[in-house]
Design an enzyme around this catalytic site. Structure first.
Site, mmCIF file in Angstrom:
data_model
loop_
_atom_site.group_PDB
_atom_site.id
_atom_site.type_symbol
_atom_site.label_atom_id
_atom_site.label_comp_id
_atom_site.label_asym_id
_atom_site.label_seq_id
_atom_site.Cartn_x
_atom_site.Cartn_y
_atom_site.Cartn_z
ATOM 1 N N GLU A 23 -19.589 51.244 -5.609
ATOM 2 C CA GLU A 23 -20.096 50.060 -6.328
ATOM 3 C C GLU A 23 -20.126 50.286 -7.837
ATOM 4 O O GLU A 23 -20.573 51.347 -8.322
ATOM 5 C CB GLU A 23 -21.515 49.701 -5.843
ATOM 6 C CG GLU A 23 -22.098 48.507 -6.620
ATOM 7 C CD GLU A 23 -23.349 47.894 -6.027
ATOM 8 O OE1 GLU A 23 -23.793 48.339 -4.948
ATOM 9 O OE2 GLU A 23 -23.874 46.958 -6.657
ATOM 10 N N GLU A 58 -27.908 55.087 0.159
ATOM 11 C CA GLU A 58 -27.375 55.281 -1.197
ATOM 12 C C GLU A 58 -27.518 56.730 -1.656
ATOM 13 O O GLU A 58 -28.543 57.368 -1.382
ATOM 14 C CB GLU A 58 -28.129 54.363 -2.174
ATOM 15 C CG GLU A 58 -27.910 52.884 -1.891
ATOM 16 C CD GLU A 58 -28.630 51.982 -2.885
ATOM 17 O OE1 GLU A 58 -29.175 52.478 -3.892
ATOM 18 O OE2 GLU A 58 -28.635 50.762 -2.654
HETATM 19 O O1 KIV Z 1 -27.420 45.607 -0.363
HETATM 20 C C1 KIV Z 1 -26.241 45.260 -0.532
HETATM 21 O O2 KIV Z 1 -25.880 44.066 -0.481
HETATM 22 C C2 KIV Z 1 -25.270 46.308 -0.797
HETATM 23 C C3 KIV Z 1 -23.891 45.860 -1.172
HETATM 24 C C4 KIV Z 1 -23.905 45.444 -2.582
HETATM 25 C C5 KIV Z 1 -22.881 46.896 -0.903
HETATM 26 O O3 KIV Z 1 -25.567 47.454 -0.723
#
Ligand code: KIV
Length: 275
Positions: A182, A115
């Site tokens: 997201e 991220e």
């Molecule tokens: O951890 C997860 O499920 C994610 C998705 C929401 C993309 O990062």
């Protein structure tokens, strides 16, 4: 057909949609693989939907390796992406490369996801240089919810939208093969998708992305703690499960399960000769 990073690039080039779901165990991954999903993400959402945490902050490398390895055994044709958990890459470029390597070696990932945008561009560059494909993730990044002050849609003001766009650009420039968008407005996601040459995978980011991903417990109606607005429930598996659990409890209690056909046989003489 086996899905690879090239399949994702080709899909974007040809204007074909990319489908992804999360999975955390062998049998679910096998069902998704058989259904023809392009990619499976072993998300750090394992913390919420499997381990019962309130957020993803407590998820460890060991959790990701344990679930990633299980999912990898169920994937034949699906691209397997494993999430890098909180503090496995933010601390240094060195930590990022070492931990990405562990996910490849021990969880048998094909790619890793992390991220952040501008702030983690060096990490993405170094992991990619080590031969590990990276999926970026910008916008509402759940590992930063304490900084955001909760699960809030990102990129709504001009400054915030510019930040998300700059983050997506930084992820692409650093060498990522795709990026998750997201929790951002649909028009912003469409604008980013138009500009980037790598595929965008949306979750709560509208229909203009190159692909979509959902947490499978959400889309199957198995997780009732919290359902975001962007989720569509494709089935009510949670109700099917609860009904089956109730029926089982009732049948065990009233003696109608197990029946003869659910039991193993033995020659009567063996029983009679027991001392
Ligand atoms: O951890 C997860 O499920 C994610 C998705 C929401 C993309 O990062």
């Amino acid at each position: 057909m086996k899905n690879t990073v090239l399949t994702f690039a080709e899909a974007k080039k040809n204007g074909e949609k990319i489908t992804m779901l999360t999975a955390y165990d062998y049998s679910t991954a096998k069902l998704m693989d058989e259904a023809g999903i392009n990619g499976i993400l072993v998300g750090d959402s394992v913390g919420n939907v499997v381990l019962g945490y309130e957020d993803t902050i407590s998820v460890t490398m060991e959790d990701m390796i344990h679930h990633g390895a299980a999912v990898s055994r169920g994937c034949s044709n699906t691209l397997l992406v494993v999430d890098m958990p909180f503090m496995s890459y933010q601390t240094s470029v060195y930590d990022a490369v070492v931990n990405a390597g562990r996910l490849m070696k021990e969880a048998h990932a094909t790619c890793v996801k992390l991220e952040g945008g501008v702030a983690v561009a060096e990490q993405i560059r170094a992991i990619t240089a080590a031969g590990i494909p990276v999926m970026g993730h910008v916008g509402l990044t759940p590992q930063s919810i304490n900084a955001f002050g909760g699960f809030k849609v990102q990129g709504k003001s001009l400054a915030a939208a510019q930040q998300v766009l700059d983050d997506a650009r930084a992820v692409e420039d650093a060498g990522a093969f795709s990026v998750v968008l997201e929790g951002i407005p649909a028009k912003l996601a469409a604008r980013i998708t138009e500009e980037l040459s790598i595929p965008t995978i949306g979750i709560g980011a509208g229909a203009g992305c190159d692909g979509q991903i959902l947490v499978y417990q959400d889309m199957l109606g198995m997780y009732s703690d919290f359902t975001p607005k962007f989720v569509k429930k494709y089935a009510n598996v949670g109700k099917v499960m609860t009904d089956a659990f109730r029926e089982y409890i009732e049948e065990v209690n009233n003696g109608s399960f197990p029946k003869e056909e659910n039991s193993y046989k033995i020659d009567e003489s063996v029983i009679e000769q027991l001392k």
